[in-house]
Write a protein that holds these residues in place. Structure first.
Motif, short mmCIF file in Angstrom:
data_model
loop_
_atom_site.label_atom_id
_atom_site.label_comp_id
_atom_site.label_asym_id
_atom_site.label_seq_id
_atom_site.Cartn_x
_atom_site.Cartn_y
_atom_site.Cartn_z
N LEU A 46 39.31 48.05 -16.68
CA LEU A 46 39.16 46.88 -15.82
C LEU A 46 37.74 46.85 -15.26
CD1 LEU A 46 42.56 47.06 -13.89
CD2 LEU A 46 42.03 45.88 -16.03
N PRO A 47 36.99 45.78 -15.52
CA PRO A 47 35.58 45.72 -15.12
C PRO A 47 35.32 45.88 -13.63
CG PRO A 47 36.03 44.04 -16.75
CD PRO A 47 37.36 44.62 -16.37
N GLU A 48 36.35 45.68 -12.82
CA GLU A 48 36.16 45.88 -11.37
C GLU A 48 35.80 47.32 -11.05
OE1 GLU A 48 40.82 46.51 -10.09
OE2 GLU A 48 40.10 44.49 -10.57
N ASN A 49 36.13 48.23 -11.97
CA ASN A 49 35.79 49.64 -11.81
C ASN A 49 34.68 49.98 -12.81
OD1 ASN A 49 35.65 52.48 -11.87
ND2 ASN A 49 37.80 52.68 -11.26
N LYS A 50 33.45 49.92 -12.36
CA LYS A 50 32.29 50.10 -13.24
C LYS A 50 32.29 51.49 -13.87
CE LYS A 50 27.29 49.43 -13.47
NZ LYS A 50 26.08 48.96 -12.76
N GLU A 51 32.71 52.49 -13.12
CA GLU A 51 32.68 53.87 -13.62
C GLU A 51 33.57 54.03 -14.86
OE1 GLU A 51 33.69 58.44 -12.10
OE2 GLU A 51 33.58 56.79 -10.65
N VAL A 52 34.81 53.49 -14.81
CA VAL A 52 35.70 53.66 -15.96
C VAL A 52 35.26 52.77 -17.12
CG1 VAL A 52 37.68 54.38 -14.59
CG2 VAL A 52 37.40 51.96 -15.13
N ILE A 181 24.90 46.04 -40.75
CA ILE A 181 25.94 45.82 -39.74
C ILE A 181 25.36 45.91 -38.33
CG2 ILE A 181 28.07 46.75 -38.73
CD1 ILE A 181 28.90 47.69 -41.48
N LYS A 182 25.77 44.96 -37.50
CA LYS A 182 25.59 45.06 -36.06
C LYS A 182 26.96 44.88 -35.41
CE LYS A 182 20.88 43.14 -35.76
NZ LYS A 182 20.03 42.07 -35.12
N VAL A 183 27.20 45.63 -34.35
CA VAL A 183 28.48 45.51 -33.63
C VAL A 183 28.19 45.35 -32.14
CG1 VAL A 183 30.77 46.51 -33.24
CG2 VAL A 183 29.49 47.10 -35.33
N ILE A 184 28.74 44.30 -31.54
CA ILE A 184 28.61 44.07 -30.10
C ILE A 184 29.92 44.42 -29.42
CG2 ILE A 184 28.49 42.28 -28.31
CD1 ILE A 184 26.54 40.77 -29.90
N PHE A 185 29.81 45.13 -28.29
CA PHE A 185 30.97 45.42 -27.44
C PHE A 185 30.77 44.71 -26.10
CE2 PHE A 185 30.74 48.81 -30.51
CZ PHE A 185 32.06 49.02 -30.88
N ASP A 186 31.60 43.71 -25.85
CA ASP A 186 31.51 42.88 -24.65
C ASP A 186 32.35 43.53 -23.54
OD1 ASP A 186 31.63 40.92 -22.69
OD2 ASP A 186 32.12 39.29 -24.07
N PRO A 187 31.76 43.87 -22.38
CA PRO A 187 32.52 44.55 -21.33
C PRO A 187 33.26 43.62 -20.38
CG PRO A 187 30.23 44.42 -20.68
CD PRO A 187 30.33 43.78 -22.03
N GLU A 188 33.14 42.29 -20.58
CA GLU A 188 33.74 41.36 -19.60
C GLU A 188 34.31 40.10 -20.25
OE1 GLU A 188 31.18 42.11 -15.53
OE2 GLU A 188 30.29 40.81 -17.04
#
Length: 499
Positions: A46-52, A181-188
């Protein structure tokens, strides 16, 4: 003629052998893949918890580092974007893959397990209920109908694991793709992709590619390989009608003070006919379903009786001739209606105001602002004085019918032609490896918030969904079907074989 038949007979075992080899390798490594998925799911996201969230991003980076990818954390206004890159040959085209690594909020009490971030393996009992089974059952024959339950089990950690597993298989076989190859990981992504979209100008060159594949969303409910060539957009607005300045006692002022709920109901009812078609002028302007397009729409397996039974409805609205055609037109949906009283229980009051929250699903022929303007114009044609704030006392005395109209949010749709070179590449490769045509979805009903990225890159884009339709996406008891994990890896291997 005989020589042709002989060649065909000789080639069939060759292709079948390749597919059989993939199946064997996938099955041999399936236990390890599922346990890797379990490990990933055990990290809350959950993005509300930046650490995790950083733990999730670092976990993915470590896995791609092991595959000899170059991994980079791109700083944003919130959480970093992880991009993994591998250049196999400078002369090759580049394919960009997109995943999101965050998950929807959870209500642990609504889940049928100890905690949403503690993955549970389950099988369905004879009475149709899901029963927990021991993870040690993976040591034996693994049943396609078992499921893993946890938040993000399907959306979107399963596709992340599928591609990762496929890349590991290629590495073990000492094979390489015919593209970079390029891979994007979206955190939100579940929170409107704030981080990613804030970087479009800053990192556009880092995201640059020749083709774009979005690995998100559910497959067709048949669980056959599926390609979606676009998705609908979304625009939202609020419409508020007014009664007296403050709520009034319904005994003292019933039959005297106007009730804004009725004026709102009449206004909303004027926007659609009984068959569900929007009556607002030019709402469907520019949309044409020619025979070739309808052929694509009709090719998608669909049983109206079964779908209506599943939904619990007598009949569908009459916007399209079938489910897929209905998605080709902009929708008009009242998602919530409320009044000035929001407390518990009921009160005998005439409300001060009534509000309808509306969402409009957009198609490529329509833009959010234009559709909202059409709605606003329609309201004016019904005799309303339209403003974007609460009315003043002077306005209440001057205008018999007042509406507050506010447009809130808009993400446009996108669509790639199934007949584009890239669309044909993906489709033909899946046909070759699965010996049948994939389900072709011209326009997915939902919306992905990364359409601005798709538009900024301006390259052919397709969505390759791999998870089961009934995965309880965004809801309690989210799950992934083991058979979809198995097939998803095979789909990724197929894509990695494209030339």
């Amino acid at each position: 003629m005989k020589l042709t038949h002989l060649l065909c007979l000789l080639l069939i075992p060759f292709f079948m052998q390749g597919q059989t080899n993939d199946t064997t390798i996938i099955n041999d490594g399936l236990k390890s893949t599922l346990l890797l998925h379990k490990e990933f799911l055990s990290i809350p996201n959950l993005p509300e918890n930046k650490e995790v969230m950083l733990k999730n991003i670092q976990w993915a980076a470590k896995k791609y580092d092991a595959l000899d990818f170059k991994t980079t954390f791109l700083e944003t206004s919130t959480l970093p974007i992880l991009i993994a890159e591998k250049e196999y040959d400078p002369s090759y085209k580049t394919v960009l893959f997109y995943f999101h690594i965050d998950g929807q909020p959870v209500n642990p009490d609504a889940w049928d397990q100890d905690h949403p971030f503690t993955p549970v393996l389950k099988e369905k009992t004879e009475d149709g209920k899901w029963q927990k089974i021991d993870w040690n059952r993976l040591n034996g024959e693994i049943n396609d109908e078992w499921r893993i339950f946890a938040r993000s089990a399907a959306d979107d950690k399963a596709p992340i694991i599928m591609l990762l597993s496929a890349l590991n298989i290629l590495k073990e076989k000492n094979n390489t793709p015919k593209f970079n190859i390029k891979v994007i990981f979206d955190p939100e992504e579940e929170y409107e992709s704030t981080a990613l979209l804030s970087t479009l100008d800053m990192y556009k060159e880092r995201y640059a590619s020749d083709y774009f594949i979005v690995m998100d969303g559910p497959t067709h409910n048949s669980n056959k390989p599926t390609i979606s060539f676009g998705c609908r957009g979304i625009a939202t607005c609020e419409i508020t009608t007014y009664g007296a300045k403050v709520p009034q006692h319904s005994g003292h002022y019933g039959n005297y003070a106007p009730n804004p709920v009725f004026s709102l109901a009449n206004l909303v009812s004027s926007m659609k006919d009984e068959g569900g078609k929007v009556l607002i002028k030019d709402y469907y302007k520019g949309i044409e379903i020619d025979p070739s397009v309808f052929e694509i729409l009709e090719s998608v397996p669909y049983d109206a009786n079964e779908l209506n039974k599943e939904l619990g409805i007598y009949a569908s609205e009459k916007v399209g001739r079938n489910y897929q055609e209905s998605l080709q037109y902009p929708s008009l949906n009242v998602r919530q209606i409320g009044t000035s009283w929001k407390g518990k229980g009921l009160k005998t009051v005439i409300p001060e105001y009534a509000t309808a929250n509306i969402d409009v699903r957009l198609v490529p022929e329509t833009e959010g602002w234009a559709q909202l303007e059409k709605i606003k114009k329609h309201i004016k044609q019904q005799g309303y004085y339209v403003i974007d704030r609460d009315p003043t006392d002077v306005e209440r005395q001057k205008y018999p019918k007042i509406v507050k109209f506010t447009g809130l949010h808009s993400v446009n749709a996108f669509r790639t032609s199934p007949d584009s070179d890239f669309g044909k590449k993906v489709r033909n490769q899946l046909i070759e490896d699965f010996n049948e045509d994939p389900i072709m979805i011209r326009l997915m009903g939902g919306t992905v918030p990364i359409v601005p990225l798709i538009n900024a890159l301006d390259v052919p884009t397709v969505i390759v969904p791999t998870v089961n339709m009934d995965n309880n996406q965004h809801s309690p008891n989210e799950n992934i079907r083991i058979g979809n994990m198995r097939q998803g890896i095979a789909i990724c291997l197929s894509i990695l074989r494209m030339e």
